[in-house]
Write a protein that holds these residues in place. Structure first.
Motif, PDB file in Angstrom:
ATOM      1  N   ILE A   3      -9.308  11.028  -6.264  1.00 11.89           N
ATOM      2  CA  ILE A   3      -9.161  10.022  -7.341  1.00 11.89           C
ATOM      3  C   ILE A   3      -9.254   8.595  -6.837  1.00 11.89           C
ATOM      4  CG2 ILE A   3      -6.628   9.650  -7.369  1.00 11.89           C
ATOM      5  CD1 ILE A   3      -7.208  10.185 -10.575  1.00 11.89           C
ATOM      6  N   CYS A   4      -9.063   8.367  -5.552  1.00 13.61           N
ATOM      7  CA  CYS A   4      -8.998   6.985  -5.023  1.00 13.61           C
ATOM      8  C   CYS A   4     -10.293   6.225  -5.339  1.00 13.61           C
ATOM      9  CB  CYS A   4      -8.740   7.004  -3.523  1.00 13.61           C
ATOM     10  SG  CYS A   4      -8.725   5.337  -2.830  1.00 13.61           S
ATOM     11  N   PRO A   5     -10.225   5.183  -6.165  1.00 12.36           N
ATOM     12  CA  PRO A   5     -11.458   4.489  -6.547  1.00 12.36           C
ATOM     13  C   PRO A   5     -12.009   3.601  -5.437  1.00 12.36           C
ATOM     14  CG  PRO A   5      -9.565   3.381  -7.522  1.00 12.36           C
ATOM     15  CD  PRO A   5      -9.039   4.593  -6.808  1.00 12.36           C
ATOM     16  N   ALA A   6     -11.175   3.340  -4.406  1.00 11.73           N
ATOM     17  CA  ALA A   6     -11.602   2.423  -3.348  1.00 11.73           C
ATOM     18  C   ALA A   6     -12.108   3.156  -2.117  1.00 11.73           C
ATOM     19  CB  ALA A   6     -10.426   1.517  -2.973  1.00 11.73           C
ATOM     20  N   GLY A   7     -11.956   4.477  -2.087  1.00 10.41           N
ATOM     21  CA  GLY A   7     -12.350   5.235  -0.902  1.00 10.41           C
ATOM     22  C   GLY A   7     -11.482   4.882   0.297  1.00 10.41           C
ATOM     23  N   ALA A   8     -10.188   4.676   0.044  1.00 12.73           N
ATOM     24  CA  ALA A   8      -9.283   4.221   1.109  1.00 12.73           C
ATOM     25  C   ALA A   8      -8.628   5.365   1.872  1.00 12.73           C
ATOM     26  CB  ALA A   8      -8.184   3.339   0.494  1.00 12.73           C
ATOM     27  N   LEU A   9      -8.878   6.614   1.431  1.00 11.27           N
ATOM     28  CA  LEU A   9      -8.133   7.737   2.015  1.00 11.27           C
ATOM     29  C   LEU A   9      -9.049   8.733   2.716  1.00 11.27           C
ATOM     30  CD1 LEU A   9      -5.748   8.441  -1.013  1.00 11.27           C
ATOM     31  CD2 LEU A   9      -5.272   7.057   1.011  1.00 11.27           C
ATOM     32  N   THR A  10      -8.549   9.266   3.798  1.00 11.42           N
ATOM     33  CA  THR A  10      -9.239  10.363   4.483  1.00 11.42           C
ATOM     34  C   THR A  10      -8.179  11.355   4.948  1.00 11.42           C
ATOM     35  OG1 THR A  10      -9.178   8.998   6.467  1.00 11.42           O
ATOM     36  CG2 THR A  10     -11.302   9.181   5.372  1.00 11.42           C
ATOM     37  N   VAL A  25      -8.597  -1.490   2.657  1.00 12.39           N
ATOM     38  CA  VAL A  25      -9.498  -1.053   1.581  1.00 12.39           C
ATOM     39  C   VAL A  25      -8.711  -0.760   0.294  1.00 12.39           C
ATOM     40  CG1 VAL A  25     -11.151   0.737   0.926  1.00 12.39           C
ATOM     41  CG2 VAL A  25     -11.142  -0.145   3.257  1.00 12.39           C
ATOM     42  N   CYS A  26      -7.493  -0.288   0.446  1.00 15.13           N
ATOM     43  CA  CYS A  26      -6.657   0.089  -0.712  1.00 15.13           C
ATOM     44  C   CYS A  26      -6.454  -1.092  -1.659  1.00 15.13           C
ATOM     45  CB  CYS A  26      -5.301   0.584  -0.191  1.00 15.13           C
ATOM     46  SG  CYS A  26      -4.061   0.768  -1.478  1.00 15.13           S
ATOM     47  N   ILE A  27      -6.636  -0.853  -2.970  1.00 19.28           N
ATOM     48  CA  ILE A  27      -6.481  -1.933  -3.963  1.00 19.28           C
ATOM     49  C   ILE A  27      -5.146  -1.837  -4.703  1.00 19.28           C
ATOM     50  CG2 ILE A  27      -8.955  -2.289  -4.298  1.00 19.28           C
ATOM     51  CD1 ILE A  27      -8.629  -0.565  -6.898  1.00 19.28           C
ATOM     52  N   ARG A  28      -4.256  -0.951  -4.245  1.00 15.86           N
ATOM     53  CA  ARG A  28      -2.891  -0.834  -4.816  1.00 15.86           C
ATOM     54  C   ARG A  28      -2.922  -0.466  -6.308  1.00 15.86           C
ATOM     55  NH1 ARG A  28      -3.564  -2.671   0.360  1.00 15.86           N
ATOM     56  NH2 ARG A  28      -1.789  -3.856   1.119  1.00 15.86           N
ATOM     57  N   CYS A  29      -3.780   0.459  -6.690  1.00 18.05           N
ATOM     58  CA  CYS A  29      -3.833   0.867  -8.094  1.00 18.05           C
ATOM     59  C   CYS A  29      -2.834   1.987  -8.393  1.00 18.05           C
ATOM     60  CB  CYS A  29      -5.240   1.336  -8.449  1.00 18.05           C
ATOM     61  SG  CYS A  29      -5.751   2.812  -7.542  1.00 18.05           S
ATOM     62  N   TYR A  30      -2.410   2.684  -7.350  1.00 19.26           N
ATOM     63  CA  TYR A  30      -1.425   3.778  -7.427  1.00 19.26           C
ATOM     64  C   TYR A  30      -1.935   5.007  -8.194  1.00 19.26           C
ATOM     65  CZ  TYR A  30       1.635   0.024  -5.787  1.00 19.26           C
ATOM     66  OH  TYR A  30       2.179  -1.015  -5.077  1.00 19.26           O
ATOM     67  N   CYS A  31      -3.254   5.126  -8.344  1.00 15.32           N
ATOM     68  CA  CYS A  31      -3.804   6.343  -8.968  1.00 15.32           C
ATOM     69  C   CYS A  31      -3.432   7.570  -8.145  1.00 15.32           C
ATOM     70  CB  CYS A  31      -5.331   6.255  -9.060  1.00 15.32           C
ATOM     71  SG  CYS A  31      -5.910   5.040 -10.231  1.00 15.32           S
ATOM     72  N   CYS A  32      -3.383   7.425  -6.806  1.00 18.34           N
ATOM     73  CA  CYS A  32      -3.045   8.559  -5.938  1.00 18.34           C
ATOM     74  C   CYS A  32      -1.634   9.056  -6.249  1.00 18.34           C
ATOM     75  CB  CYS A  32      -3.149   8.149  -4.468  1.00 18.34           C
ATOM     76  SG  CYS A  32      -2.280   6.632  -4.063  1.00 18.34           S
ATOM     77  N   HIS A  33      -0.720   8.144  -6.458  1.00 11.57           N
ATOM     78  CA  HIS A  33       0.665   8.486  -6.772  1.00 11.57           C
ATOM     79  C   HIS A  33       0.751   9.263  -8.085  1.00 11.57           C
ATOM     80  CE1 HIS A  33       4.770   7.348  -8.294  1.00 11.57           C
ATOM     81  NE2 HIS A  33       5.094   7.608  -7.040  1.00 11.57           N
ATOM     82  N   ALA A  60       0.860  -1.192   0.000  1.00 14.34           N
ATOM     83  CA  ALA A  60       0.000   0.000   0.000  1.00 14.34           C
ATOM     84  C   ALA A  60       0.895   1.239   0.000  1.00 14.34           C
ATOM     85  CB  ALA A  60      -0.893   0.005   1.234  1.00 14.34           C
ATOM     86  N   PRO A  61       0.455   2.324  -0.619  1.00 15.60           N
ATOM     87  CA  PRO A  61       1.293   3.529  -0.633  1.00 15.60           C
ATOM     88  C   PRO A  61       1.513   4.102   0.763  1.00 15.60           C
ATOM     89  CG  PRO A  61      -0.778   3.892  -1.819  1.00 15.60           C
ATOM     90  CD  PRO A  61      -0.811   2.500  -1.317  1.00 15.60           C
ATOM     91  N   VAL A  62       2.605   4.839   0.883  1.00 13.63           N
ATOM     92  CA  VAL A  62       2.913   5.519   2.142  1.00 13.63           C
ATOM     93  C   VAL A  62       2.823   7.025   1.886  1.00 13.63           C
ATOM     94  CG1 VAL A  62       4.786   6.030   3.763  1.00 13.63           C
ATOM     95  CG2 VAL A  62       4.360   3.668   3.041  1.00 13.63           C
ATOM     96  N   ILE A 119      -4.654   9.767   5.749  1.00 10.12           N
ATOM     97  CA  ILE A 119      -4.668   8.465   6.419  1.00 10.12           C
ATOM     98  C   ILE A 119      -5.198   7.430   5.431  1.00 10.12           C
ATOM     99  CG2 ILE A 119      -5.591   7.128   8.358  1.00 10.12           C
ATOM    100  CD1 ILE A 119      -3.804   9.469   9.236  1.00 10.12           C
ATOM    101  N   ILE A 120      -4.471   6.318   5.315  1.00 11.26           N
ATOM    102  CA  ILE A 120      -4.877   5.256   4.382  1.00 11.26           C
ATOM    103  C   ILE A 120      -5.381   4.049   5.159  1.00 11.26           C
ATOM    104  CG2 ILE A 120      -2.459   4.444   4.225  1.00 11.26           C
ATOM    105  CD1 ILE A 120      -3.152   3.528   1.351  1.00 11.26           C
ATOM    106  N   ASP A 121      -6.446   3.449   4.634  1.00 16.51           N
ATOM    107  CA  ASP A 121      -6.906   2.172   5.188  1.00 16.51           C
ATOM    108  C   ASP A 121      -6.339   1.073   4.283  1.00 16.51           C
ATOM    109  OD1 ASP A 121      -8.158  -0.110   5.954  1.00 16.51           O
ATOM    110  OD2 ASP A 121     -10.125   0.811   6.229  1.00 16.51           O
TER     111      ASP A 121
END
Ligand code: SF4
Ligand code: SF4
Length: 372
Positions: A329-336, A348-356, A312-314, A343-345
């Motif tokens: 952009i997070c398609p999984a709703g893993a970020l707040t 929930v994160c699917i490791r797509c790296y769209c955030c990066h 998962a991204p840091v 903060i990342i869950d």
């Protein structure tokens, strides 16, 4: 025959680029464009200044437009749809919009009334694509020579993902989580776009954690071909990869979208291999299931395996400018965002790296960038 022309062009000086583009188009056997309506698809990703090497350089786009005019094209259109595009987006930071205005060609907004297509090789997924696709005679893909955290390299095939209007892009990562599945989707979209010609900007390329946060690398090359897959094969070779291990290349060949290069009329990719190119480390392929029809019963297992394979991204606190683009952009709703920190869950994160890809502050580390 899949011929790939590779020509030298040392810098983005316009007269030099114009000459190199004309040579690449001639040696790459660009089709007859007389009286044709042509859509040019540069790689914009996130509209950024040219020194970041994220976008196809405006001088290359201008060189292509000028060449098409000289060859008698009836109308030239230019468009892309970056992931976090706002309404009425115009790529001004990259200089691409200015080139369109100065050269008298039309900038197209892909989000306006897109048309839905059934994408082959992708579980018959229905996806909206830019309406202009059905209104032009030819599509030209103008990618940037870049690494890509998820797909290892992004080139002529992946560039056509930009035909999908922005909001529909990142959810694709949820449905196509493995590299192999995502490559099938890319090849399916490219088979609909059916690019007639591709010209890749490798004058100053990107290495390291691309496609948005890598480092510039001077190659001084333009690559051109009528075969998008062959062009990507040559790019992967120059980067130092075994091209058949790059999912989009192998999938493109498997699906018959293109082929390995069978001739290099100018320079050969084999002679241009950059052993010290900072590549994305290859991961094991999720070969336990083919990317064909995967019953939903397996989807949880696939997501579990993707999470096992990729970290998962840091999120770094100091460089973060709190723009919230990663959250949007997070398609999984893993970020707040809590107390001005992302903060990342990880569950929930699917490791797509769209955030990066969209982070403008290099505040996100992915995969091998993450210290162990
Ligand atoms: S946090 Fe980043 S890598 Fe994880 S799902 Fe969201 S966008 Fe993808
Ligand atoms: S995209 Fe980058 S800079 Fe913006 S909030 Fe996310 S981590 Fe911070």
């Amino acid at each position: 025959m899949s011929s790939v022309a590779i020509v030298r062009c040392g810098q983005y000086e316009q007269a030099m680029v114009d000459q190199a583009v004309a040579k690449a188009c001639e040696l790459g056997a660009m089709p007859d464009v007389k009286d044709k309506r042509i859509l040019l698809k540069p790689n914009i990703l996130s509209d950024a200044k040219e020194e970041y090497c994220i976008t196809t350089h405006s001088a290359v786009l201008r060189g292509m437009i000028r060449h098409l005019k000289r060859q008698g094209a009836k109308e030239i259109l230019v468009g892309d749809s970056p992931g976090l595009q706002k309404p009425n987006f115009k790529p001004k930071a990259s200089g691409i919009f200015q080139v369109c205005e100065e050269e008298g060609v039309q900038w197209i907004d892909f989000t306006k009334q897109p048309r839905t297509y059934t994408i082959p090789y992708a579980h018959r997924k229905k996806l909206p694509l830019a309406a202009v696709l059905s209104q032009v005679d030819m599509v030209f893909s103008l990618p940037k020579f870049k690494t890509h955290q998820l797909m290892y390299a992004t080139g002529a095939v992946k560039n056509l993902f930009g035909l999908v209007p922005n909001i529909y892009k990142s959810p694709c990562h949820v449905q196509f989580p493995t590299r192999r599945q995502f490559a099938s989707l890319m090849v399916g979209i490219a088979s609909i776009a059916n690019p007639a010609f591709c010209l890749m900007d490798g004058i100053i390329a990107m290495e390291g954690p691309g496609p948005a946060n890598g480092f510039s690398r001077h190659l001084g090359l333009l690559l051109a071909s009528c075969d998008a897959v062959a062009l990507d094969y040559a790019q992967a070779r120059i980067m130092g990869y075994d091209p058949m291990l790059v999912p989009i290349v192998s999938e493109g060949i498997r699906r018959g979208l293109g082929d390995k290069p069978s001739s290099y009329p100018a320079l050969s990719a084999e002679d241009l291999i950059q052993e010290d190119y900072v590549r994305i480390k290859m991961r094991e392929h999720t070969g336990f299931l083919p990317a064909l029809s995967i019953p939903s019963i397996f989807s949880r297992y696939i997501h579990w395996n993707v999470k096992r394979e990729r970290k998962a991204p840091v999120f770094l606190v100091d460089p973060c400018i709190r723009c919230r683009k990663c959250i949007d952009i997070c398609p999984a709703g893993a970020l707040t965002m809590v107390d001005k920190r992302i903060i990342i869950d990880p569950k929930v994160c699917i490791r797509c790296y769209c955030c990066h890809e969209v982070c403008p502050a290099s505040a996100i580390l992915v995969d091998e960038e993450i210290p162990s």
